[in-house]
Motif scaffolding. Structure first.
Motif, PDB file in Angstrom:
ATOM      1  N   GLU A  65      59.468  46.821  16.913  1.00  0.00           N
ATOM      2  CA  GLU A  65      59.599  47.161  18.332  1.00  0.00           C
ATOM      3  C   GLU A  65      60.524  48.361  18.514  1.00  0.00           C
ATOM      4  O   GLU A  65      60.230  49.272  19.285  1.00  0.00           O
ATOM      5  CB  GLU A  65      60.114  45.957  19.115  1.00  0.00           C
ATOM      6  CG  GLU A  65      60.074  46.182  20.615  1.00  0.00           C
ATOM      7  CD  GLU A  65      60.301  44.919  21.425  1.00  0.00           C
ATOM      8  OE1 GLU A  65      60.560  45.070  22.626  1.00  0.00           O
ATOM      9  OE2 GLU A  65      60.220  43.796  20.874  1.00  0.00           O
ATOM     10  N   GLU A  66      61.616  48.383  17.766  1.00  0.00           N
ATOM     11  CA  GLU A  66      62.549  49.519  17.846  1.00  0.00           C
ATOM     12  C   GLU A  66      61.865  50.821  17.436  1.00  0.00           C
ATOM     13  O   GLU A  66      62.008  51.854  18.086  1.00  0.00           O
ATOM     14  CB  GLU A  66      63.749  49.238  16.933  1.00  0.00           C
ATOM     15  CG  GLU A  66      64.808  50.311  16.943  1.00  0.00           C
ATOM     16  CD  GLU A  66      65.959  49.984  15.992  1.00  0.00           C
ATOM     17  OE1 GLU A  66      66.390  50.899  15.263  1.00  0.00           O
ATOM     18  OE2 GLU A  66      66.397  48.815  15.964  1.00  0.00           O
ATOM     19  N   ARG A  67      61.093  50.773  16.352  1.00  0.00           N
ATOM     20  CA  ARG A  67      60.381  51.974  15.887  1.00  0.00           C
ATOM     21  C   ARG A  67      59.370  52.462  16.925  1.00  0.00           C
ATOM     22  O   ARG A  67      59.239  53.654  17.174  1.00  0.00           O
ATOM     23  CB  ARG A  67      59.638  51.678  14.585  1.00  0.00           C
ATOM     24  CG  ARG A  67      60.494  51.596  13.371  1.00  0.00           C
ATOM     25  CD  ARG A  67      59.622  51.353  12.157  1.00  0.00           C
ATOM     26  NE  ARG A  67      60.392  51.219  10.942  1.00  0.00           N
ATOM     27  CZ  ARG A  67      59.854  50.959   9.765  1.00  0.00           C
ATOM     28  NH1 ARG A  67      58.546  50.805   9.644  1.00  0.00           N
ATOM     29  NH2 ARG A  67      60.606  50.844   8.695  1.00  0.00           N
ATOM     30  N   LEU A  68      58.625  51.511  17.498  1.00  0.00           N
ATOM     31  CA  LEU A  68      57.585  51.897  18.450  1.00  0.00           C
ATOM     32  C   LEU A  68      58.174  52.457  19.734  1.00  0.00           C
ATOM     33  O   LEU A  68      57.617  53.393  20.325  1.00  0.00           O
ATOM     34  CB  LEU A  68      56.667  50.709  18.736  1.00  0.00           C
ATOM     35  CG  LEU A  68      55.782  50.311  17.549  1.00  0.00           C
ATOM     36  CD1 LEU A  68      55.114  48.968  17.804  1.00  0.00           C
ATOM     37  CD2 LEU A  68      54.740  51.383  17.263  1.00  0.00           C
TER      38      LEU A  68
ATOM     39  N   ARG B  84      59.140  55.943  18.905  1.00  0.00           N
ATOM     40  CA  ARG B  84      57.943  56.795  18.858  1.00  0.00           C
ATOM     41  C   ARG B  84      57.474  57.142  20.264  1.00  0.00           C
ATOM     42  O   ARG B  84      57.069  58.277  20.525  1.00  0.00           O
ATOM     43  CB  ARG B  84      56.829  56.087  18.077  1.00  0.00           C
ATOM     44  CG  ARG B  84      55.565  56.920  17.952  1.00  0.00           C
ATOM     45  CD  ARG B  84      54.546  56.267  17.071  1.00  0.00           C
ATOM     46  NE  ARG B  84      53.859  55.186  17.745  1.00  0.00           N
ATOM     47  CZ  ARG B  84      52.957  54.400  17.167  1.00  0.00           C
ATOM     48  NH1 ARG B  84      52.653  54.568  15.890  1.00  0.00           N
ATOM     49  NH2 ARG B  84      52.357  53.443  17.838  1.00  0.00           N
ATOM     50  N   ALA B  85      57.537  56.171  21.166  1.00  0.00           N
ATOM     51  CA  ALA B  85      57.129  56.418  22.554  1.00  0.00           C
ATOM     52  C   ALA B  85      57.980  57.515  23.167  1.00  0.00           C
ATOM     53  O   ALA B  85      57.469  58.398  23.862  1.00  0.00           O
ATOM     54  CB  ALA B  85      57.227  55.134  23.369  1.00  0.00           C
ATOM     55  N   ALA B  86      59.286  57.457  22.916  1.00  0.00           N
ATOM     56  CA  ALA B  86      60.196  58.463  23.468  1.00  0.00           C
ATOM     57  C   ALA B  86      59.931  59.845  22.872  1.00  0.00           C
ATOM     58  O   ALA B  86      59.990  60.861  23.577  1.00  0.00           O
ATOM     59  CB  ALA B  86      61.640  58.055  23.210  1.00  0.00           C
ATOM     60  N   GLU B  87      59.590  59.879  21.581  1.00  0.00           N
ATOM     61  CA  GLU B  87      59.382  61.160  20.895  1.00  0.00           C
ATOM     62  C   GLU B  87      57.995  61.747  21.141  1.00  0.00           C
ATOM     63  O   GLU B  87      57.839  62.959  21.263  1.00  0.00           O
ATOM     64  CB  GLU B  87      59.590  60.984  19.388  1.00  0.00           C
ATOM     65  CG  GLU B  87      61.024  60.685  19.012  1.00  0.00           C
ATOM     66  CD  GLU B  87      61.189  60.326  17.541  1.00  0.00           C
ATOM     67  OE1 GLU B  87      60.162  60.130  16.848  1.00  0.00           O
ATOM     68  OE2 GLU B  87      62.345  60.222  17.095  1.00  0.00           O
ATOM     69  N   GLN B  88      56.971  60.879  21.200  1.00  0.00           N
ATOM     70  CA  GLN B  88      55.593  61.367  21.275  1.00  0.00           C
ATOM     71  C   GLN B  88      54.921  61.124  22.617  1.00  0.00           C
ATOM     72  O   GLN B  88      53.825  61.621  22.852  1.00  0.00           O
ATOM     73  CB  GLN B  88      54.745  60.717  20.170  1.00  0.00           C
ATOM     74  CG  GLN B  88      55.234  61.022  18.776  1.00  0.00           C
ATOM     75  CD  GLN B  88      54.418  60.316  17.711  1.00  0.00           C
ATOM     76  OE1 GLN B  88      53.371  59.738  17.973  1.00  0.00           O
ATOM     77  NE2 GLN B  88      54.906  60.343  16.480  1.00  0.00           N
ATOM     78  N   GLY B  89      55.527  60.306  23.461  1.00  0.00           N
ATOM     79  CA  GLY B  89      54.943  60.036  24.769  1.00  0.00           C
ATOM     80  C   GLY B  89      53.650  59.250  24.730  1.00  0.00           C
ATOM     81  O   GLY B  89      52.794  59.402  25.596  1.00  0.00           O
TER      82      GLY B  89
ATOM     83  N   THR C 272      54.633  51.066  25.338  1.00  0.00           N
ATOM     84  CA  THR C 272      55.574  50.497  26.297  1.00  0.00           C
ATOM     85  C   THR C 272      56.041  49.144  25.750  1.00  0.00           C
ATOM     86  O   THR C 272      55.346  48.536  24.924  1.00  0.00           O
ATOM     87  CB  THR C 272      54.911  50.286  27.672  1.00  0.00           C
ATOM     88  OG1 THR C 272      53.888  49.292  27.539  1.00  0.00           O
ATOM     89  CG2 THR C 272      54.328  51.589  28.223  1.00  0.00           C
ATOM     90  N   PRO C 273      57.203  48.635  26.195  1.00  0.00           N
ATOM     91  CA  PRO C 273      57.680  47.341  25.670  1.00  0.00           C
ATOM     92  C   PRO C 273      56.653  46.218  25.825  1.00  0.00           C
ATOM     93  O   PRO C 273      56.456  45.431  24.891  1.00  0.00           O
ATOM     94  CB  PRO C 273      58.938  47.067  26.497  1.00  0.00           C
ATOM     95  CG  PRO C 273      59.441  48.431  26.864  1.00  0.00           C
ATOM     96  CD  PRO C 273      58.196  49.253  27.081  1.00  0.00           C
ATOM     97  N   GLU C 274      55.982  46.146  26.961  1.00  0.00           N
ATOM     98  CA  GLU C 274      55.002  45.083  27.184  1.00  0.00           C
ATOM     99  C   GLU C 274      53.809  45.231  26.248  1.00  0.00           C
ATOM    100  O   GLU C 274      53.337  44.248  25.665  1.00  0.00           O
ATOM    101  CB  GLU C 274      54.522  45.086  28.645  1.00  0.00           C
ATOM    102  CG  GLU C 274      55.613  44.859  29.672  1.00  0.00           C
ATOM    103  CD  GLU C 274      56.499  46.069  29.918  1.00  0.00           C
ATOM    104  OE1 GLU C 274      56.081  47.222  29.624  1.00  0.00           O
ATOM    105  OE2 GLU C 274      57.643  45.871  30.371  1.00  0.00           O
TER     106      GLU C 274
END
Length: 195
Positions: free
Chosen positions: A122-125, A128-133, A138-140
């Motif tokens: 979850e931390e990695r994803l 990745r969301a923050a870096e790649q959009g 999303t958390p859900e």
């Protein structure tokens, strides 16, 4: 080893490791997720249908995924081998892959199972969301994707264990550390011989 499945939960590093490992093996990496996202990005009819599924973290229907994979495996660069990332994800996909390989009188050489805890994933994803959009990070959606993996895909490991194909690799560490573990697992070269 020329026909390999890179297996594991979302965020474990299959995409990161797939390209490097495929280059080492001299085969193309075939990522069903990349194939799906390309259709969405290109606005194809299929991409429009897939967009909502991908955004929600749901699996694409087997019939669509199997057809796309069969087409990709028929391309010339995949004739001598491949590294699959994101396929198979269901028992029906395992059966279809076996059928496709049997048509060319081949079989899988190994299933490399990368592992990490759900907290690490979850931390990695989220990173990745923050870096790649990516809209599917999303958390859900991450929690949904992990639950789906544990319920539907993780049980496939037993099928490959029964065929003595599974090589387990710790997916936690630096990119280089995990790559060295993968190389050591398949016995291509000694980790100390890597650049």
């Amino acid at each position: 080893m020329k026909r390999v499945v890179l297996f594991g939960p979302p965020g474990v590093g299959k995409g990161t490791q797939g390209g490097r490992l495929a280059a080492t093996l001299g085969v193309p990496v075939i990522s069903t997720g990349d194939l799906f996202r390309a259709h969405v990005r290109n606005g194809t009819d299929l991409g429009k249908r897939l967009s909502a599924l991908i955004a929600a973290g749901d699996y694409v229907p087997d019939s669509v995924t199997n057809t796309m994979l069969a087409e990709r495996l028929a391309e010339p660069d995949a004739q001598g081998g491949f590294l699959l990332d994101g396929y198979p994800r269901t028992a029906d996909q395992v059966a279809e892959l076996d059928r496709l390989l049997a048509l060319s009188d081949t079989s899988l050489d190994a299933v490399l199972l990368l592992s990490a805890s759900d907290d690490v994933l979850e931390e990695r994803l989220l990173k990745r969301a923050a870096e790649q959009g990516r809209s599917d990070d999303t958390p859900e959606v991450i929690r949904h994707r992990l639950a789906l993996y544990h319920a539907e895909t993780e049980p496939l490991v037993a099928l490959y264990d029964a065929a003595d194909l599974v090589l387990r690799v710790d997916g936690v560490g630096t990119t280089d550390e995990v790559h060295e573990r993968l190389i050591a697992a398949i016995g291509q070269v000694e980790p100390s011989a890597l650049p």
